[in-house]
Design an enzyme around this catalytic site. Structure first.
Site, short mmCIF file in Angstrom:
data_model
loop_
_atom_site.label_atom_id
_atom_site.label_comp_id
_atom_site.label_asym_id
_atom_site.label_seq_id
_atom_site.Cartn_x
_atom_site.Cartn_y
_atom_site.Cartn_z
N GLU A 52 0.79 -1.21 0.14
CA GLU A 52 -0.02 0.08 -0.01
C GLU A 52 0.92 1.31 0.15
OE1 GLU A 52 -3.78 1.79 2.75
OE2 GLU A 52 -2.08 0.63 3.72
N LYS A 121 -9.23 1.75 -2.40
CA LYS A 121 -9.64 1.43 -1.07
C LYS A 121 -11.08 1.50 -0.78
CE LYS A 121 -7.46 0.87 3.27
NZ LYS A 121 -6.23 1.45 4.17
N CYS A 153 -5.21 -3.36 2.25
CA CYS A 153 -4.96 -3.34 3.76
C CYS A 153 -6.30 -3.57 4.48
CB CYS A 153 -4.60 -1.81 4.09
SG CYS A 153 -3.89 -1.74 5.86
#
Length: 278
Positions: A52, A121, A153
């Site tokens: 990330e 995300k 994540c």
């Protein structure tokens, strides 16, 4: 609901790359990425996953206006050239700007150097909500090497989300992450390597899918990036891991073989669900 995966070429050499980002220094991070991709390519990897925000480091919220680019900006162009040079599918986390907002994104490049997908995300953690806008769609990308379920994540924390990627046909779920901890989280609550590894193992196991998680490692701001990037088999077995090392871990993901079919005949978790009770 799609319970079938695409018939992926078999096997697929997958690599997770683990790096210590230089906050705010895109050129330095691209040099690190290029070296890691070269190393993974030497190991025969055809799909290489970076963490990330790998191009900028994570704690750059006060510099987003300077560092975030359009998805086909200069940094994306340079990443495409790296993918083309090493003839591999390349996945890199990067901040992007679009529609007047910033996104924590995951970019996917083909071996021809083309950006073929941008995932935004979906689940934002804590102060990220002040920095980024949230994506609004799960993404599974169909490629000649199989269907790739994309995540960043915190997305991995949500079992329903990874299940959705699997139901959409993902052969492999990938996660570009930067799990961070500090003394309070580590000493008081045990938020450290065993927990994040167990999380990856559980998501692979409960969905019967390959999972590859690439994390940063080392200090950044007042936190420590946990590392322990790993590749996990559909049984939850960790087949490759990096611990606290900078480098790459590579493994051959086999989508169709006798032992895997035997395992899946035992581990009928998805078929045994009773959603009418939940």
């Amino acid at each position: 609901m799609n319970e079938k995966s695409v018939s992926a070429p078999d096997p697929l050499q997958v690599s997770v790359a683990q790096m210590h980002c230089v906050p705010g220094d895109v050129d330095a991070n691209l040099e690190i990425i290029a070296k890691l991709v070269a190393l993974a390519a030497q190991e025969g990897a055809k799909l290489i996953i970076l963490p990330e925000m790998a191009t900028t480091g994570y704690f750059i919220n006060d510099r987003l206006d300077e560092l975030a680019e359009e998805e086909d900006g200069p940094t994306s162009s340079r990443l495409g050239k790296i993918a083309k040079r090493y003839r591999a599918y390349l996945v890199v986390g990067a901040p992007i700007r679009a529609d007047g907002a910033f996104y924590d994104a995951q970019l996917l490049f083909s071996p021809e150097g083309e950006r073929i997908a941008t995932y935004r995300k979906t689940h934002l953690f804590s102060a990220e909500r002040e920095w980024f806008s949230a994506g609004d769609a799960p993404m599974v990308v169909e490629t000649p090497i199989g269907r790739i379920g994309m995540s960043v994540c915190y997305d991995l924390i949500f079992p329903e989300y990874v299940r959705r990627l699997t139901d959409m046909g993902a052969d492999l779920v990938i996660n570009s992450t930067n799990w961070i901890t500090d003394e309070f989280q580590r000493q008081r609550w045990g938020w450290d390597a065993p927990t994040v590894t167990a999380l990856a193992k559980t998501r692979a196991l409960e969905n019967g899918v390959w999972l590859a998680m690439s994390c940063c490692v080392g200090p950044e701001a007042q936190f420590d990036s946990i590392g322990h990037s790993c590749i996990v088999a559909p049984s939850g077995q960790v087949v490759a891991s990096l611990g606290r090392s900078v480098g790459t871990a590579t493994h051959k993901a086999v989508f169709h073989e006798k032992d895997l079919d035997k395992w899946r005949a035992i581990a009928t978790y998805r078929a045994d669900r009773r959603p009418e009770l939940y």
